[in-house]
Design a protein around this motif. Structure first.
Motif, mmCIF file in Angstrom:
data_model
loop_
_atom_site.group_PDB
_atom_site.id
_atom_site.type_symbol
_atom_site.label_atom_id
_atom_site.label_comp_id
_atom_site.label_asym_id
_atom_site.label_seq_id
_atom_site.Cartn_x
_atom_site.Cartn_y
_atom_site.Cartn_z
ATOM 1 N N ALA A 194 -41.913 -8.074 29.601
ATOM 2 C CA ALA A 194 -40.943 -6.986 29.165
ATOM 3 C C ALA A 194 -40.647 -6.810 27.884
ATOM 4 C CB ALA A 194 -39.462 -7.332 30.026
ATOM 5 N N ILE A 195 -40.376 -8.053 26.876
ATOM 6 C CA ILE A 195 -40.182 -7.859 25.709
ATOM 7 C C ILE A 195 -41.340 -7.468 24.790
ATOM 8 C CG2 ILE A 195 -40.033 -9.429 23.560
ATOM 9 C CD1 ILE A 195 -37.934 -11.387 25.435
ATOM 10 N N LEU A 196 -42.522 -7.762 25.299
ATOM 11 C CA LEU A 196 -43.653 -7.065 24.518
ATOM 12 C C LEU A 196 -43.796 -5.761 24.987
ATOM 13 C CD1 LEU A 196 -46.196 -7.497 22.849
ATOM 14 C CD2 LEU A 196 -47.423 -8.103 25.116
ATOM 15 N N MET A 197 -43.634 -5.086 26.078
ATOM 16 C CA MET A 197 -43.433 -3.673 26.326
ATOM 17 C C MET A 197 -42.423 -3.261 25.446
ATOM 18 S SD MET A 197 -44.523 -3.579 30.236
ATOM 19 C CE MET A 197 -44.177 -2.014 30.481
ATOM 20 N N LEU A 198 -41.304 -3.430 25.541
ATOM 21 C CA LEU A 198 -40.217 -3.148 24.415
ATOM 22 C C LEU A 198 -40.424 -2.970 22.883
ATOM 23 C CD1 LEU A 198 -37.201 -1.819 24.712
ATOM 24 C CD2 LEU A 198 -36.671 -4.132 24.102
ATOM 25 N N VAL A 199 -41.134 -3.723 22.579
ATOM 26 C CA VAL A 199 -41.653 -3.849 21.146
ATOM 27 C C VAL A 199 -42.463 -2.687 21.024
ATOM 28 C CG1 VAL A 199 -43.039 -4.959 19.445
ATOM 29 C CG2 VAL A 199 -41.129 -6.185 20.752
ATOM 30 N N ASP A 206 -42.376 11.738 26.933
ATOM 31 C CA ASP A 206 -43.823 11.604 26.496
ATOM 32 C C ASP A 206 -43.989 10.633 25.541
ATOM 33 O OD1 ASP A 206 -44.021 13.864 28.054
ATOM 34 O OD2 ASP A 206 -44.447 15.254 26.344
ATOM 35 N N VAL A 207 -42.974 9.973 25.008
ATOM 36 C CA VAL A 207 -43.046 8.792 24.084
ATOM 37 C C VAL A 207 -43.195 7.533 24.691
ATOM 38 C CG1 VAL A 207 -41.878 8.107 21.718
ATOM 39 C CG2 VAL A 207 -41.727 10.408 22.245
ATOM 40 N N GLY A 208 -43.867 6.933 23.837
ATOM 41 C CA GLY A 208 -44.032 5.235 24.584
ATOM 42 C C GLY A 208 -44.987 4.949 25.569
ATOM 43 N N PHE A 209 -45.201 3.869 25.622
ATOM 44 C CA PHE A 209 -46.186 3.355 26.523
ATOM 45 C C PHE A 209 -45.837 3.126 28.106
ATOM 46 C CE2 PHE A 209 -48.427 -0.258 28.326
ATOM 47 C CZ PHE A 209 -49.769 -0.139 28.352
ATOM 48 N N SER A 210 -44.582 2.626 28.091
ATOM 49 C CA SER A 210 -44.012 2.425 29.521
ATOM 50 C C SER A 210 -43.180 3.334 29.937
ATOM 51 C CB SER A 210 -43.215 1.083 29.564
ATOM 52 O OG SER A 210 -42.361 0.955 28.885
ATOM 53 N N ASP A 235 -43.098 -0.128 22.916
ATOM 54 C CA ASP A 235 -42.452 1.189 22.815
ATOM 55 C C ASP A 235 -41.684 1.616 21.745
ATOM 56 O OD1 ASP A 235 -43.395 1.954 25.370
ATOM 57 O OD2 ASP A 235 -41.714 1.553 26.652
ATOM 58 N N VAL A 236 -40.949 0.695 21.390
ATOM 59 C CA VAL A 236 -40.092 1.051 20.041
ATOM 60 C C VAL A 236 -40.988 1.262 18.901
ATOM 61 C CG1 VAL A 236 -38.593 -0.007 18.350
ATOM 62 C CG2 VAL A 236 -38.196 -0.226 20.606
ATOM 63 N N SER A 237 -42.224 0.647 18.695
ATOM 64 C CA SER A 237 -43.255 0.947 17.760
ATOM 65 C C SER A 237 -43.732 2.427 17.891
ATOM 66 C CB SER A 237 -44.394 -0.189 17.852
ATOM 67 O OG SER A 237 -43.851 -1.342 17.492
ATOM 68 N N LEU A 238 -44.142 2.862 19.056
ATOM 69 C CA LEU A 238 -44.506 4.027 19.252
ATOM 70 C C LEU A 238 -43.455 5.072 18.913
ATOM 71 C CD1 LEU A 238 -46.654 3.577 22.716
ATOM 72 C CD2 LEU A 238 -47.433 3.920 20.044
ATOM 73 N N LEU A 239 -42.224 4.894 19.352
ATOM 74 C CA LEU A 239 -41.136 5.733 19.242
ATOM 75 C C LEU A 239 -41.100 6.074 17.436
ATOM 76 C CD1 LEU A 239 -38.499 7.283 20.171
ATOM 77 C CD2 LEU A 239 -37.378 5.107 19.583
ATOM 78 N N PHE A 240 -41.163 4.684 16.657
ATOM 79 C CA PHE A 240 -41.061 5.053 15.344
ATOM 80 C C PHE A 240 -42.282 5.646 14.655
ATOM 81 C CE2 PHE A 240 -37.769 1.215 15.272
ATOM 82 C CZ PHE A 240 -36.827 2.336 14.929
ATOM 83 N N LEU A 241 -43.458 5.318 15.197
ATOM 84 C CA LEU A 241 -44.487 5.895 14.813
ATOM 85 C C LEU A 241 -44.740 7.581 14.853
ATOM 86 C CD1 LEU A 241 -47.483 5.675 13.637
ATOM 87 C CD2 LEU A 241 -48.242 5.329 15.864
ATOM 88 N N THR A 242 -44.225 7.928 16.207
ATOM 89 C CA THR A 242 -44.013 9.150 16.401
ATOM 90 C C THR A 242 -42.980 10.137 15.554
ATOM 91 O OG1 THR A 242 -44.954 8.741 18.895
ATOM 92 C CG2 THR A 242 -43.664 10.849 18.466
ATOM 93 N N HIS A 243 -41.764 9.616 15.529
ATOM 94 C CA HIS A 243 -40.633 10.080 14.744
ATOM 95 C C HIS A 243 -41.336 10.329 13.126
ATOM 96 C CE1 HIS A 243 -37.040 10.499 12.652
ATOM 97 N NE2 HIS A 243 -36.938 11.734 13.631
ATOM 98 N N ALA A 244 -41.948 9.213 12.636
ATOM 99 C CA ALA A 244 -42.557 9.341 11.396
ATOM 100 C C ALA A 244 -43.559 10.362 11.099
ATOM 101 C CB ALA A 244 -42.896 7.793 10.858
ATOM 102 N N ASN A 245 -44.316 10.462 12.076
ATOM 103 C CA ASN A 245 -45.346 11.603 11.997
ATOM 104 C C ASN A 245 -44.547 12.749 12.137
ATOM 105 O OD1 ASN A 245 -46.947 13.485 13.945
ATOM 106 N ND2 ASN A 245 -48.459 12.434 12.283
ATOM 107 N N MET A 246 -43.469 12.996 13.315
ATOM 108 C CA MET A 246 -42.902 14.404 13.172
ATOM 109 C C MET A 246 -42.197 14.751 11.849
ATOM 110 S SD MET A 246 -41.501 13.951 17.038
ATOM 111 C CE MET A 246 -40.234 14.929 16.662
ATOM 112 N N TYR A 247 -41.565 13.651 11.347
ATOM 113 C CA TYR A 247 -40.972 14.067 9.876
ATOM 114 C C TYR A 247 -42.142 14.454 8.957
ATOM 115 C CZ TYR A 247 -38.167 13.373 5.905
ATOM 116 O OH TYR A 247 -37.322 13.700 4.828
#
Length: 118
Positions: free
Chosen positions: A14-19, A92-96, A21-33
């Motif tokens: 669960a901790i690995l999946m959360l990490v 649409d954002v994240g792995f899980s 997901d948060v990484s994908l969230l930041f990557l997606t937001h940085a790309n959008m910006y």
């Protein structure tokens, strides 16, 4: 030893999946910006014939994850400024897809750019 492993494994997964997901969230937001900033800059310089062309540019250049992005480009009406907003549904954002359950909303990146003088 096996009992402890079986008890702790779900927590570590669960901790690995959360990490992830948060990484994908930041990557997606940085790309959008970055895409919103580039689109605003190009629009402020007059590279697009209309706002529709700028929105299409933004939607096709936001490529992280293959999500369906929505772009909105318009003038703010204050001091000749153009703004670009790129958004994607949180589902649409994240792995899980945990963010779709916890945060039922939209991830947005908005940039305002002053129009360059001719």
């Amino acid at each position: 030893m096996t009992v402890e492993y079986v008890l702790w494994l779900p927590l570590f997964v669960a901790i690995l999946m959360l990490v992830v997901d948060v990484s994908l969230l930041f990557l997606t937001h940085a790309n959008m910006y970055d895409v919103a900033r580039d689109t605003s800059r190009r629009t402020a310089l007059g590279e697009f014939a209309n706002f529709s062309a700028a929105e299409t540019y933004a939607e096709t250049h936001a490529l992280v994850g293959g999500h369906t992005y929505t772009a909105d480009v318009d003038y703010t009406g204050i001091g000749e400024e153009v703004y670009t907003e790129v958004s994607v549904p949180m589902a649409d954002v994240g792995f899980s897809r945990i963010f779709a359950v916890v945060f039922n909303g939209t991830l947005r990146a908005r940039v305002t750019q002053r129009v360059e003088p001719s």
